[in-house]
Write an enzyme that holds these catalytic residues in place. Sequence first.
Site: not given
Ligand SMILES: O=P(O)(O)OC[C@H]1O[C@H](OP(=O)(O)OP(=O)(O)O)[C@H](O)[C@@H]1O
Ligand SMILES: NC(=O)CC[C@H](N)C(=O)O
Ligand SMILES: [Mg+2]
Length: 501
Positions: A28, A102-103, A302
Amino acid sequence: MCGIVGVVSQAPVNQLIYDALLLLQHRGQDAAGIVTQQGRKFFMHKAKGMVRDVFRTRNMRALPGNVGLGQVRYPTAGNAFSEEEAQPFYVNAPFGLVMVHNGNLTNAQGLKQELFQTDHRHINTESDSEVLLNVLAHELEKSTRGASLKPADVFAAVRGVHRRIKGSYAVIALIAGHGLLAFRDPFGIRPLCIGRNADGSRMVASESVTLEGNGFELERDVAPGEAVFINLDGQASFEQCADRVSHNPCIFEYVYLARPDSVLDGISVYQARLNMGKTLAKRLVSTVPPSEIDVVIPIPESSRPSAMELAQILGLPYREGFVKNRYVGRTFIMPGQGVRKKSVRQKLNVIASEFKGRNVLLVDDSIVRGTTSKEIVQMARDAGARKVYMASAAPPVRYPNVYGIDMPTAQELVAHDRTVEQVRELIGCDALIYQDVDAMKQAIAALNPKLAGFDASCFDGVYVTGDITPEIIARMNQGRDQTEEGQEDSSRLALPNAQTA
Ligand SMILES: O=P(O)(O)OC[C@H]1O[C@H](OP(=O)(O)OP(=O)(O)O)[C@H](O)[C@@H]1O
Ligand SMILES: NC(=O)CC[C@H](N)C(=O)O
Ligand SMILES: [Mg+2]
């Protein structure tokens, strides 16, 4: 998916909670907050922004006490730009309660009415978490007999909460002068674990990395439906508070949300991503012969474990072709499509020599709105790649998520109502290979056979709570605001001829 943490110690906890939030920052990035308790008094600081920006030295000094909790927020309800909705939330009765969540509750709108009409409670924001806190407060009021609060009263209140609220929730609360309460929804959708350090302090957190990184040993995951009450001396009582439980963690935690060095519900996130790379490799060979690929390149961050494993299995070179600017946050969890799109270019830059004249296979963990893939395919071509193939370690994301991942509507998902060929055309790559839903589930389930299954609703449209209808999804999206005032938010990528399946 937000990140939450709570600590009961015999020494000041402000720095510890700050450090824990830094280890949860990937969950977050929109707001952060900490509450500590000294005597019967709560001290709170929360604001919009990343942890390092929200807390200055003066704010830290104003957080005394040996007990506390914190949250990093990624909004999935209410207004992403509202400071009011930053957590923790506070109510003064009974006892004084603060809470982090969270949720996502799927019946928050109905509960809000009920709280107002029946329980005479006022909800001042659009946040589902404020609703949750008021339900907890009401149930605690009802269950407390006599002046002092016993663990049995607290557990009775959690039972009442489970009966009233629906959706996903991992919750940590402080009850002023009494202790820390943590509980998890009966399906165990969002993660929550507990640990202890050498001096007997206890920590409850979303991910095991938070415990490990702060010198705590992971004891175990909080079970679905279970509640933990830790008194101010650090003594913990556990109780199952739900009538029926079935353990189905959110599979997207393993795909993207959690850190690879965390172990959630007995499954190493890193190993899960390696396994997904292995199954993706099997699937890939039927579409693109490995002999046609010169190099495998991950999309940082990721996707790295999956891409590495896939390359290894296919006997292909694995190279870094994109460099990530570490000062730009995760783009998927940013609110609003405009900012997400701009950030991809700011965040990723090519090492042109890895692309020039080569057939490249780009691997990402998931393709959600397609923002990242479309940009990086173009960047690879601009850098001189001959052919650009794209593989996703997760299957197509086709359905909205209602349990705390920000994919509220199907319309914004690039694969919704589209064939793989249409998505390929949109993203602009030469071939597109997706993971298979069952293969993904099996690859991860193999790491913990005790689980009942997963919530994989964004991939297969099956919602584990069993009570989600299109009307409920539409209702949940009422009152959601992801745009700054007056800003257009056109999330969906469109084909030039606006073609759909
Ligand atoms: O299709 P999209 O809507 O673009 O979403 C998917 C992308 O977003 C995330 O990356 P992000 O940059 O959030 O984080 P990361 O650096 O952990 O990969 C995920 O790993 C993909 O790369
Ligand atoms: N991603 C979450 O866990 C969000 C918690 C809560 N629903 C908010 O919007 O603040
Ligand atoms: Mg990514």
